[in-house]
Scaffold this motif. Structure first.
Motif, PDB file in Angstrom:
ATOM      1  N   GLY A  42     -14.346  38.381   9.810  1.00 30.10           N
ATOM      2  CA  GLY A  42     -13.230  39.686   9.515  1.00 30.10           C
ATOM      3  C   GLY A  42     -12.111  39.814  10.507  1.00 30.10           C
ATOM      4  N   THR A  43     -11.693  39.859  10.651  1.00 21.23           N
ATOM      5  CA  THR A  43     -10.382  40.152  11.652  1.00 21.23           C
ATOM      6  C   THR A  43      -9.803  41.468  11.421  1.00 21.23           C
ATOM      7  OG1 THR A  43      -8.399  39.839  10.173  1.00 21.23           O
ATOM      8  CG2 THR A  43      -9.180  37.812  11.048  1.00 21.23           C
ATOM      9  N   GLY A  44     -10.947  43.028  11.016  1.00 18.09           N
ATOM     10  CA  GLY A  44     -10.511  44.107  10.790  1.00 18.09           C
ATOM     11  C   GLY A  44     -10.617  44.463  12.762  1.00 18.09           C
ATOM     12  N   ASP A  84      -3.789  37.885   7.670  1.00 12.48           N
ATOM     13  CA  ASP A  84      -4.881  38.165   8.904  1.00 12.48           C
ATOM     14  C   ASP A  84      -5.757  38.162   8.146  1.00 12.48           C
ATOM     15  OD1 ASP A  84      -2.282  37.582  10.239  1.00 12.48           O
ATOM     16  OD2 ASP A  84      -1.783  39.369  11.032  1.00 12.48           O
ATOM     17  N   ALA A  85      -5.695  38.609   6.914  1.00 12.96           N
ATOM     18  CA  ALA A  85      -6.934  39.496   6.327  1.00 12.96           C
ATOM     19  C   ALA A  85      -7.490  38.828   5.674  1.00 12.96           C
ATOM     20  CB  ALA A  85      -6.751  41.338   6.653  1.00 12.96           C
ATOM     21  N   ARG A  86      -7.270  37.945   4.959  1.00  6.61           N
ATOM     22  CA  ARG A  86      -7.688  36.949   3.504  1.00  6.61           C
ATOM     23  C   ARG A  86      -7.776  36.028   3.361  1.00  6.61           C
ATOM     24  NH1 ARG A  86      -4.636  40.997   1.842  1.00  6.61           N
ATOM     25  NH2 ARG A  86      -4.406  43.037   0.414  1.00  6.61           N
ATOM     26  N   SER A  87      -8.843  35.094   3.453  1.00  7.93           N
ATOM     27  CA  SER A  87      -8.694  34.316   3.483  1.00  7.93           C
ATOM     28  C   SER A  87      -9.746  33.671   2.086  1.00  7.93           C
ATOM     29  CB  SER A  87      -9.403  33.258   4.625  1.00  7.93           C
ATOM     30  OG  SER A  87     -11.043  33.910   4.797  1.00  7.93           O
ATOM     31  N   PRO A 108      -9.701  42.554   3.382  1.00  2.41           N
ATOM     32  CA  PRO A 108      -9.121  43.632   3.699  1.00  2.41           C
ATOM     33  C   PRO A 108     -10.823  44.557   3.779  1.00  2.41           C
ATOM     34  CG  PRO A 108      -8.111  43.446   2.733  1.00  2.41           C
ATOM     35  CD  PRO A 108      -9.106  42.607   2.251  1.00  2.41           C
ATOM     36  N   ARG A 109     -11.341  44.899   5.476  1.00  2.00           N
ATOM     37  CA  ARG A 109     -12.080  46.241   5.536  1.00  2.00           C
ATOM     38  C   ARG A 109     -13.131  45.008   5.420  1.00  2.00           C
ATOM     39  NH1 ARG A 109      -9.592  52.146   3.255  1.00  2.00           N
ATOM     40  NH2 ARG A 109      -7.620  51.702   4.362  1.00  2.00           N
TER      41      ARG A 109
END
Length: 364
Positions: free
Chosen positions: A97-99, A283-286, A332-333
């Motif tokens: 995750g990147t959050g 930045d939050a999805r892949s 995200p999240r």
């Protein structure tokens, strides 16, 4: 003499023919009754216990070890832990995750649900069977440290199989619960293990009789998975083992035939290779499309006591090759989604499995 020539038979001949016809009728009736007794022999309920149920247990164990291996991978994949300074790599985004919560190390809990529908078909003319099996997992785990997670899962499983070796079918409905763990051993290797206790309701029927009985047992699995990354490409070889044990209670079917307690055990070892390619959307999805090739060796399929035997041959499926493909999605999240398809029995001439799997979860 004229009567003999005119009608062809004397009165004595007619009596002899009547006796012979009666004897032939008795023989045919006995043969038909014997064939019917053989076809609807209630002892063939043992065939379900010795042929069908062990295969269902192995497929269930495969689903469990695949699901737990995926859950551990998302939490402890070395690429996620070893992302290093600077912006995260796509593979690190996918698994950690990147959050802000992930960056601060606050996402200690993980909750996930996994479901699989499998169609099993064995077209062997003497001992074949076919039907669906469904398995649902609900689980939660806690990250004890950077290198260890511990979790607990619940598993519901049911099946509805039609037997080709007798005019009948069998159904099962199982519930199980157990712990699982994941441990980072080196910067490339992750270990995971599962132990599940389960309880099963069994139902069988043929053209004339019905059987009901209960079972309990356990499923255990362990996997060692490697992680190597080449930019966005992931190479993950792995080895694992799965064991099952099922104890069927003694029972009496509706014809009054008694069946003794039976214990069946199975064991499979697997070697798998997965290739995945991560595509960062932002930045939050892949997303990561992946393919897996898995070889299985069925090294154990036994029953006790030995006095319980099948009325048809038990065909060994010592080697099995599976191919699967799917996609991992990071949202995200700290949410994630996996969709996967599986095709098994590639090395078997008559045995096939087809499965579709979905997994969704989030960390907090």
């Amino acid at each position: 003499m004229r009567m003999t020539l005119r009608y062809g038979f004397t009165s004595v001949d007619r009596k002899r023919m009547a006796i012979a016809t009666a004897i032939l009728a008795l023989i045919l009736t006995a043969c038909a009754s014997g064939a019917r007794a053989q076809m609807f022999d209630p002892k063939t309920f043992s065939d379900v216990q010795l042929i069908v149920n062990p295969r269902l247990a192995m497929e269930r164990a495969h689903h469990l070890h695949t699901a737990v291996n995926g859950a551990v991978r998302r939490r402890l994949a070395p690429a996620a832990l070893k992302a290093g300074p600077g912006p995260p790599t796509p593979s690190a985004m996918l698994f950690s995750g990147t959050g802000e919560e992930s960056a601060a190390g606050e996402s200690l809990w993980n909750v996930w649900v996994d479901g699989t529908h499998t169609d099993i078909k064995d077209s062997h003319p003497v001992s074949g069977y076919q039907g669906p099996q469904n398995s649902v997992i609900a689980a939660a785990d806690y990250q004890v440290s950077d290198r260890v997670i511990a979790g607990l899962l619940y598993n519901y499983n049911d099946s509805d199989v039609r037997n080709l070796f007798q005019p009948g079918s069998s159904r099962t409905e199982s519930n199980g619960v157990g712990p699982y763990v994941g441990v980072v051993l080196t910067d490339k290797l992750v270990f995971d293990a599962l132990l599940l206790a389960n309880w099963t309701d069994n139902f069988g029927k043929d053209a004339t009789d019905i059987a009901r009985y209960d079972s309990d047992g356990w499923i255990a699995s362990a996997n060692l998975t490697g992680y190597w990354y080449f930019n966005n490409l992931r190479f993950s070889p792995g080895v694992g083992v799965s064991l099952t044990s099922t104890e069927d209670d003694p029972y009496v079917d509706t014809s009054g035939t008694a069946f003794s307690a039976l214990t069946t055990r199975t064991g499979t070892a697997n070697v798998a290779t997965t290739l995945g390619y991560t595509i960062a959307l932002d930045d939050a999805r892949s997303i990561e499309p992946f393919v897996t090739l898995e070889g299985e060796w069925e090294f154990k399929n036994s029953s006790s006591p030995s006095t319980v035997t099948a009325t048809v041959p038990v065909v060994s499926r010592e080697w099995n090759l599976r191919a699967s493909a799917g996609v991992d999605v990071t949202l995200p999240r700290d949410r994630y989604l996996t969709i996967r398809g599986d095709f098994g029995g590639l090395t078997q001439s008559r045995f096939r499995t087809y499965a579709i799997n979905g997994n969704i979860g989030f960390r907090f």
